[in-house]
Design a protein around this motif. Structure first.
Motif, PDB file in Angstrom:
ATOM      1  N   ASP A  19      25.899  40.720 126.190  1.00 58.41           N
ATOM      2  CA  ASP A  19      25.214  39.487 126.601  1.00 58.41           C
ATOM      3  C   ASP A  19      26.177  38.301 126.611  1.00 58.41           C
ATOM      4  O   ASP A  19      26.217  37.530 127.571  1.00 58.41           O
ATOM      5  CB  ASP A  19      24.030  39.188 125.682  1.00 58.41           C
ATOM      6  CG  ASP A  19      22.867  40.150 125.868  1.00 58.41           C
ATOM      7  OD1 ASP A  19      22.842  40.879 126.890  1.00 58.41           O
ATOM      8  OD2 ASP A  19      21.992  40.176 124.987  1.00 58.41           O
ATOM      9  N   GLN A  20      26.947  38.161 125.545  1.00 57.43           N
ATOM     10  CA  GLN A  20      27.908  37.058 125.448  1.00 57.43           C
ATOM     11  C   GLN A  20      28.941  37.154 126.568  1.00 57.43           C
ATOM     12  O   GLN A  20      29.233  36.167 127.244  1.00 57.43           O
ATOM     13  CB  GLN A  20      28.608  37.083 124.095  1.00 57.43           C
ATOM     14  CG  GLN A  20      29.742  36.088 123.985  1.00 57.43           C
ATOM     15  CD  GLN A  20      30.575  36.305 122.726  1.00 57.43           C
ATOM     16  OE1 GLN A  20      30.136  36.931 121.774  1.00 57.43           O
ATOM     17  NE2 GLN A  20      31.789  35.791 122.737  1.00 57.43           N
ATOM     18  N   ASN A  21      29.484  38.340 126.768  1.00 58.41           N
ATOM     19  CA  ASN A  21      30.535  38.497 127.772  1.00 58.41           C
ATOM     20  C   ASN A  21      30.015  38.356 129.189  1.00 58.41           C
ATOM     21  O   ASN A  21      30.728  37.860 130.059  1.00 58.41           O
ATOM     22  CB  ASN A  21      31.282  39.813 127.575  1.00 58.41           C
ATOM     23  CG  ASN A  21      32.261  39.726 126.430  1.00 58.41           C
ATOM     24  OD1 ASN A  21      32.536  38.647 125.918  1.00 58.41           O
ATOM     25  ND2 ASN A  21      32.788  40.848 126.014  1.00 58.41           N
ATOM     26  N   GLN A  22      28.781  38.746 129.447  1.00 55.49           N
ATOM     27  CA  GLN A  22      28.235  38.545 130.790  1.00 55.49           C
ATOM     28  C   GLN A  22      28.104  37.052 131.099  1.00 55.49           C
ATOM     29  O   GLN A  22      28.375  36.627 132.222  1.00 55.49           O
ATOM     30  CB  GLN A  22      26.901  39.274 130.956  1.00 55.49           C
ATOM     31  CG  GLN A  22      27.051  40.783 131.036  1.00 55.49           C
ATOM     32  CD  GLN A  22      28.025  41.219 132.120  1.00 55.49           C
ATOM     33  OE1 GLN A  22      27.888  40.877 133.280  1.00 55.49           O
ATOM     34  NE2 GLN A  22      29.033  41.984 131.726  1.00 55.49           N
ATOM     35  N   ARG A  23      27.742  36.254 130.099  1.00 50.00           N
ATOM     36  CA  ARG A  23      27.694  34.799 130.300  1.00 50.00           C
ATOM     37  C   ARG A  23      29.100  34.256 130.576  1.00 50.00           C
ATOM     38  O   ARG A  23      29.285  33.424 131.466  1.00 50.00           O
ATOM     39  CB  ARG A  23      27.072  34.104 129.087  1.00 50.00           C
ATOM     40  CG  ARG A  23      25.564  34.242 129.031  1.00 50.00           C
ATOM     41  CD  ARG A  23      24.941  33.333 127.973  1.00 50.00           C
ATOM     42  NE  ARG A  23      25.322  33.691 126.620  1.00 50.00           N
ATOM     43  CZ  ARG A  23      24.742  34.645 125.887  1.00 50.00           C
ATOM     44  NH1 ARG A  23      23.758  35.352 126.399  1.00 50.00           N
ATOM     45  NH2 ARG A  23      25.140  34.881 124.666  1.00 50.00           N
ATOM     46  N   LEU A  24      30.087  34.735 129.830  1.00 53.27           N
ATOM     47  CA  LEU A  24      31.468  34.288 130.051  1.00 53.27           C
ATOM     48  C   LEU A  24      31.977  34.697 131.435  1.00 53.27           C
ATOM     49  O   LEU A  24      32.647  33.914 132.114  1.00 53.27           O
ATOM     50  CB  LEU A  24      32.386  34.856 128.965  1.00 53.27           C
ATOM     51  CG  LEU A  24      32.246  34.252 127.578  1.00 53.27           C
ATOM     52  CD1 LEU A  24      33.017  35.084 126.548  1.00 53.27           C
ATOM     53  CD2 LEU A  24      32.719  32.805 127.572  1.00 53.27           C
ATOM     54  N   ILE A  25      31.649  35.914 131.862  1.00 53.89           N
ATOM     55  CA  ILE A  25      32.085  36.392 133.181  1.00 53.89           C
ATOM     56  C   ILE A  25      31.408  35.571 134.283  1.00 53.89           C
ATOM     57  O   ILE A  25      32.055  35.204 135.273  1.00 53.89           O
ATOM     58  CB  ILE A  25      31.831  37.904 133.327  1.00 53.89           C
ATOM     59  CG1 ILE A  25      32.844  38.660 132.465  1.00 53.89           C
ATOM     60  CG2 ILE A  25      31.932  38.344 134.789  1.00 53.89           C
ATOM     61  CD1 ILE A  25      32.575  40.128 132.306  1.00 53.89           C
ATOM     62  N   GLN A  26      30.138  35.257 134.110  1.00 53.06           N
ATOM     63  CA  GLN A  26      29.457  34.419 135.102  1.00 53.06           C
ATOM     64  C   GLN A  26      30.113  33.046 135.179  1.00 53.06           C
ATOM     65  O   GLN A  26      30.329  32.510 136.274  1.00 53.06           O
ATOM     66  CB  GLN A  26      27.972  34.309 134.774  1.00 53.06           C
ATOM     67  CG  GLN A  26      27.220  35.593 135.058  1.00 53.06           C
ATOM     68  CD  GLN A  26      25.794  35.567 134.540  1.00 53.06           C
ATOM     69  OE1 GLN A  26      25.301  34.538 134.083  1.00 53.06           O
ATOM     70  NE2 GLN A  26      25.130  36.701 134.606  1.00 53.06           N
TER      71      GLN A  26
END
Length: 175
Positions: free
Chosen positions: A12-19
């Motif tokens: 979840d955290q990394n998907q926000r960072l990738i977005q």
């Protein structure tokens, strides 16, 4: 392997960072900093990553020095992906370390097999490297190839499935 709850928090955290990474203009220093947060490692100043950049997990991605990753590369890294020094990853390439079971009753489960891209290897545009594959030092995976078996050092592979088409005897030779 981390407990599912912790793993899901990282995703979840990394998907926000990738977005965030892919939604604006960033300097290469900012790209390296954000990818460093995603991977949990310091990304060397010699690394260049063109956007957009994709990963499904991020924490099991290891990037060496002087690596170039072109736009739209996808790293499915839950099973681990290592990209050694001086490697080149072409636009739209997929490095995949996760697979699903063939058995219908287990299909939602996954198997994890690490991918290793060797020093000075070149993965061509839209090539796909499948789980458990190692691409050897100085090897070249041609554009559009699907690599399901290890690639020896100093070889060029192409096709679906990828097969050796050339041995690189002189490492400075052009293909």
């Amino acid at each position: 392997m981390l407990p599912d709850k912790l793993q899901n928090q990282i995703i979840d955290q990394n998907q926000r960072l990738i977005q965030h990474l892919n939604s604006g203009q960033h300097t290469q220093a900012e790209v390296r900093q954000l990818v460093g947060e995603i991977t949990g490692q310091t990304i060397d100043d010699s690394v260049e990553i063109r956007l957009p950049f994709y990963s499904d997990y991020g924490r099991n991605l290891k990037i060496g020095r002087e690596v170039f990753i072109n736009s739209k590369a996808m790293m499915v890294d839950l099973g681990g992906i290592t990209i050694a020094d001086h490697a080149l990853i072409g636009p739209g390439a997929y490095l995949i370390s996760v697979n699903h079971y063939l058995d219908v009753d287990k299909r939602r489960g996954v198997t994890l097999k690490p991918v290793h891209i060797g020093k000075n290897a070149w993965i061509g545009a839209r090539a796909v490297v499948l789980p458990g594959v190692s691409v050897g030092e100085n090897a070249v995976v041609a554009a559009g190839a699907v690599v399901s078996k290890n690639v020896a050092a100093n070889t060029v592979v192409a096709g679906v499935p990828a097969k050796v088409i050339k041995i690189l005897e002189n490492h400075k030779e052009e293909i």
